[in-house]
Design a protein around this motif. Structure first.
Motif, PDB file in Angstrom:
ATOM      1  N   ILE A 194      50.476   6.522  93.447  1.00  0.00           N
ATOM      2  CA  ILE A 194      50.929   7.373  92.329  1.00  0.00           C
ATOM      3  C   ILE A 194      50.293   6.891  91.028  1.00  0.00           C
ATOM      4  CG2 ILE A 194      52.925   8.081  90.949  1.00  0.00           C
ATOM      5  CD1 ILE A 194      54.598   7.814  93.568  1.00  0.00           C
ATOM      6  N   ASN A 195      50.337   5.577  90.792  1.00  0.00           N
ATOM      7  CA  ASN A 195      49.753   5.031  89.559  1.00  0.00           C
ATOM      8  C   ASN A 195      48.261   5.338  89.464  1.00  0.00           C
ATOM      9  OD1 ASN A 195      51.877   3.902  88.059  1.00  0.00           O
ATOM     10  ND2 ASN A 195      52.012   2.196  89.486  1.00  0.00           N
ATOM     11  N   TYR A 196      47.581   5.262  90.603  1.00  0.00           N
ATOM     12  CA  TYR A 196      46.143   5.555  90.630  1.00  0.00           C
ATOM     13  C   TYR A 196      45.891   6.999  90.172  1.00  0.00           C
ATOM     14  CZ  TYR A 196      41.471   6.322  92.505  1.00  0.00           C
ATOM     15  OH  TYR A 196      40.144   6.632  92.643  1.00  0.00           O
ATOM     16  N   LEU A 197      46.677   7.921  90.703  1.00  0.00           N
ATOM     17  CA  LEU A 197      46.525   9.334  90.334  1.00  0.00           C
ATOM     18  C   LEU A 197      46.854   9.549  88.857  1.00  0.00           C
ATOM     19  CD1 LEU A 197      45.659  11.410  92.420  1.00  0.00           C
ATOM     20  CD2 LEU A 197      47.994  12.240  92.499  1.00  0.00           C
ATOM     21  N   LEU A 198      47.899   8.882  88.384  1.00  0.00           N
ATOM     22  CA  LEU A 198      48.277   9.011  86.962  1.00  0.00           C
ATOM     23  C   LEU A 198      47.149   8.492  86.074  1.00  0.00           C
ATOM     24  CD1 LEU A 198      52.039   7.899  86.989  1.00  0.00           C
ATOM     25  CD2 LEU A 198      51.132  10.224  86.942  1.00  0.00           C
ATOM     26  N   GLN A 199      46.592   7.313  86.419  1.00  0.00           N
ATOM     27  CA  GLN A 199      45.544   6.700  85.579  1.00  0.00           C
ATOM     28  C   GLN A 199      44.241   7.486  85.606  1.00  0.00           C
ATOM     29  OE1 GLN A 199      46.115   4.456  83.497  1.00  0.00           O
ATOM     30  NE2 GLN A 199      48.073   3.734  84.255  1.00  0.00           N
ATOM     31  N   THR A 200      43.871   8.011  86.800  1.00  0.00           N
ATOM     32  CA  THR A 200      42.540   8.605  86.925  1.00  0.00           C
ATOM     33  C   THR A 200      42.516  10.097  86.633  1.00  0.00           C
ATOM     34  OG1 THR A 200      42.882   8.906  89.304  1.00  0.00           O
ATOM     35  CG2 THR A 200      41.717   6.903  88.589  1.00  0.00           C
ATOM     36  N   GLU A 201      43.632  10.806  86.874  1.00  0.00           N
ATOM     37  CA  GLU A 201      43.587  12.261  86.719  1.00  0.00           C
ATOM     38  C   GLU A 201      44.547  12.802  85.665  1.00  0.00           C
ATOM     39  OE1 GLU A 201      43.488  14.596  90.278  1.00  0.00           O
ATOM     40  OE2 GLU A 201      42.436  13.004  91.361  1.00  0.00           O
ATOM     41  N   ILE A 202      45.752  12.279  85.620  1.00  0.00           N
ATOM     42  CA  ILE A 202      46.766  12.846  84.715  1.00  0.00           C
ATOM     43  C   ILE A 202      46.589  12.324  83.288  1.00  0.00           C
ATOM     44  CG2 ILE A 202      49.230  13.173  84.310  1.00  0.00           C
ATOM     45  CD1 ILE A 202      48.427  14.366  87.011  1.00  0.00           C
ATOM     46  N   ASN A 203      46.565  10.991  83.136  1.00  0.00           N
ATOM     47  CA  ASN A 203      46.500  10.424  81.785  1.00  0.00           C
ATOM     48  C   ASN A 203      45.239  10.777  80.995  1.00  0.00           C
ATOM     49  OD1 ASN A 203      49.054   9.391  81.446  1.00  0.00           O
ATOM     50  ND2 ASN A 203      48.565   7.437  82.399  1.00  0.00           N
ATOM     51  N   PRO A 204      44.054  10.874  81.641  1.00  0.00           N
ATOM     52  CA  PRO A 204      42.895  11.283  80.835  1.00  0.00           C
ATOM     53  C   PRO A 204      43.104  12.640  80.153  1.00  0.00           C
ATOM     54  CG  PRO A 204      42.157  10.334  82.897  1.00  0.00           C
ATOM     55  CD  PRO A 204      43.655  10.453  82.992  1.00  0.00           C
ATOM     56  N   GLY A 205      43.816  13.554  80.810  1.00  0.00           N
ATOM     57  CA  GLY A 205      44.122  14.856  80.206  1.00  0.00           C
ATOM     58  C   GLY A 205      45.140  14.743  79.091  1.00  0.00           C
ATOM     59  N   LEU A 206      46.147  13.893  79.291  1.00  0.00           N
ATOM     60  CA  LEU A 206      47.190  13.721  78.269  1.00  0.00           C
ATOM     61  C   LEU A 206      46.660  12.947  77.063  1.00  0.00           C
ATOM     62  CD1 LEU A 206      50.247  12.744  80.523  1.00  0.00           C
ATOM     63  CD2 LEU A 206      49.702  14.991  79.586  1.00  0.00           C
ATOM     64  N   ALA A 207      45.628  12.123  77.293  1.00  0.00           N
ATOM     65  CA  ALA A 207      45.096  11.275  76.224  1.00  0.00           C
ATOM     66  C   ALA A 207      44.553  12.109  75.063  1.00  0.00           C
ATOM     67  CB  ALA A 207      43.998  10.360  76.767  1.00  0.00           C
ATOM     68  N   SER A 208      44.084  13.326  75.351  1.00  0.00           N
ATOM     69  CA  SER A 208      43.558  14.180  74.274  1.00  0.00           C
ATOM     70  C   SER A 208      44.659  14.571  73.295  1.00  0.00           C
ATOM     71  CB  SER A 208      42.894  15.429  74.865  1.00  0.00           C
ATOM     72  OG  SER A 208      43.853  16.190  75.574  1.00  0.00           O
ATOM     73  N   HIS A 209      45.902  14.468  73.730  1.00  0.00           N
ATOM     74  CA  HIS A 209      47.043  14.737  72.851  1.00  0.00           C
ATOM     75  C   HIS A 209      47.714  13.441  72.413  1.00  0.00           C
ATOM     76  CE1 HIS A 209      47.518  18.854  75.065  1.00  0.00           C
ATOM     77  NE2 HIS A 209      46.378  18.738  74.418  1.00  0.00           N
ATOM     78  N   GLY A 210      47.045  12.320  72.670  1.00  0.00           N
ATOM     79  CA  GLY A 210      47.614  11.023  72.308  1.00  0.00           C
ATOM     80  C   GLY A 210      48.770  10.627  73.200  1.00  0.00           C
ATOM     81  N   GLY A 211      48.842  11.229  74.385  1.00  0.00           N
ATOM     82  CA  GLY A 211      49.991  10.965  75.261  1.00  0.00           C
ATOM     83  C   GLY A 211      49.613  10.212  76.512  1.00  0.00           C
ATOM     84  N   GLU A 212      50.641   9.814  77.240  1.00  0.00           N
ATOM     85  CA  GLU A 212      50.451   9.146  78.530  1.00  0.00           C
ATOM     86  C   GLU A 212      51.735   9.281  79.325  1.00  0.00           C
ATOM     87  OE1 GLU A 212      50.030   4.921  78.026  1.00  0.00           O
ATOM     88  OE2 GLU A 212      51.987   4.754  77.090  1.00  0.00           O
ATOM     89  N   VAL A 213      51.645   9.052  80.609  1.00  0.00           N
ATOM     90  CA  VAL A 213      52.831   9.065  81.452  1.00  0.00           C
ATOM     91  C   VAL A 213      52.721   7.889  82.407  1.00  0.00           C
ATOM     92  CG1 VAL A 213      51.845  10.600  83.217  1.00  0.00           C
ATOM     93  CG2 VAL A 213      54.326  10.521  82.900  1.00  0.00           C
ATOM     94  N   LYS A 214      53.863   7.256  82.698  1.00  0.00           N
ATOM     95  CA  LYS A 214      53.828   6.153  83.651  1.00  0.00           C
ATOM     96  C   LYS A 214      54.958   6.293  84.652  1.00  0.00           C
ATOM     97  CE  LYS A 214      56.338   2.898  80.749  1.00  0.00           C
ATOM     98  NZ  LYS A 214      56.203   1.939  79.677  1.00  0.00           N
ATOM     99  N   LEU A 215      54.750   5.702  85.809  1.00  0.00           N
ATOM    100  CA  LEU A 215      55.733   5.745  86.885  1.00  0.00           C
ATOM    101  C   LEU A 215      56.810   4.699  86.630  1.00  0.00           C
ATOM    102  CD1 LEU A 215      56.531   6.766  89.773  1.00  0.00           C
ATOM    103  CD2 LEU A 215      55.187   4.850  90.644  1.00  0.00           C
ATOM    104  N   ILE A 216      58.062   5.115  86.721  1.00  0.00           N
ATOM    105  CA  ILE A 216      59.171   4.171  86.596  1.00  0.00           C
ATOM    106  C   ILE A 216      59.651   3.761  87.987  1.00  0.00           C
ATOM    107  CG2 ILE A 216      61.548   3.861  85.742  1.00  0.00           C
ATOM    108  CD1 ILE A 216      59.380   4.060  83.522  1.00  0.00           C
ATOM    109  N   ASP A 217      59.825   4.743  88.867  1.00  0.00           N
ATOM    110  CA  ASP A 217      60.343   4.453  90.197  1.00  0.00           C
ATOM    111  C   ASP A 217      60.164   5.670  91.091  1.00  0.00           C
ATOM    112  OD1 ASP A 217      61.553   2.996  92.179  1.00  0.00           O
ATOM    113  OD2 ASP A 217      63.584   3.099  91.352  1.00  0.00           O
ATOM    114  N   VAL A 218      60.314   5.460  92.386  1.00  0.00           N
ATOM    115  CA  VAL A 218      60.411   6.572  93.335  1.00  0.00           C
ATOM    116  C   VAL A 218      61.777   6.434  93.980  1.00  0.00           C
ATOM    117  CG1 VAL A 218      59.467   7.674  95.391  1.00  0.00           C
ATOM    118  CG2 VAL A 218      57.924   6.564  93.759  1.00  0.00           C
TER     119      VAL A 218
END
Length: 194
Positions: free
Chosen positions: A114-138
């Motif tokens: 999950i973290n790999y997907l967040l770092q490589t695909e999700i966060n680069p898109g959110l970074a343009s808005h100065g944002g990020e998301v991280k995994l807390i738990d499953v």
């Protein structure tokens, strides 16, 4: 063999620096601090004979030797060391596109995938808005609990981002995930993008 490349200009520049060292046979050592994390830094240091580690990989260049930290090797794939000149002189640059990427596959633990997907695909898109998301738990039932930060915190579009973007991606790519939930306090709106 490590996938790191030294341009001709970088080799010339480093050879010149090394020729000014007091000791004979001084090479360089390449390593990454905190590899596979967002805080990864690629470093080059002088390496006097005897300072290399037994597990280091040796890369023999025309003018000098390079010792590569064993743990850093997979993260140095496609890395390029270059030396570019400009009006102010010149600058040694190291581009290591995989330094921050955790090495994962389908056998890796769920949170790593999950973290790999967040770092490589999700966060680069959110970074343009100065944002990020991280995994807390499953949690039970395959629900990924996420926390938004930066420009995503307090953003009015976060529900759409969560459901349309992040949830669809995670559910499609990681079979164990059934849904995502957000634990961020969106009443804090100081840095919100929308």
């Amino acid at each position: 063999m490590a996938g790191i490349h030294f341009s001709d200009t970088a080799q010339s520049y480093l050879a010149e620096l090394l020729s000014k060292q007091d000791a004979e046979g001084v090479g360089i050592r390449v390593f990454i601090t905190q590899p596979g994390t967002p805080y990864a830094e690629t470093c080059i240091a002088y390496c006097k004979p005897g300072e290399e580690k037994p597990e280091d990989e040796l890369l023999v260049l025309d003018a000098f030797n390079v010792w590569i930290d064993a743990i850093s090797i997979p993260f140095l794939d496609d890395a390029v060391v270059d030396y570019a000149t400009d009006r102010m002189g010149g600058q040694l640059t190291i581009k290591a596109p995989n330094a921050k990427v955790p090495m994962v596959n389908e056998d890796s633990p769920l949170n790593e995938r999950i973290n790999y997907l967040l770092q490589t695909e999700i966060n680069p898109g959110l970074a343009s808005h100065g944002g990020e998301v991280k995994l807390i738990d499953v949690v039970e039932g395959g629900v990924a609990i996420l926390q938004f930060g930066g420009g995503c915190q307090g953003c009015g579009m976060v529900d759409v981002t969560l459901k349309e973007g992040i949830e669809k991606t995670l559910v499609a790519r990681i079979p164990e995930i059934t849904a995502v939930r957000d634990v961020t306090d969106h009443t804090v709106k100081e840095n919100a993008y929308y």
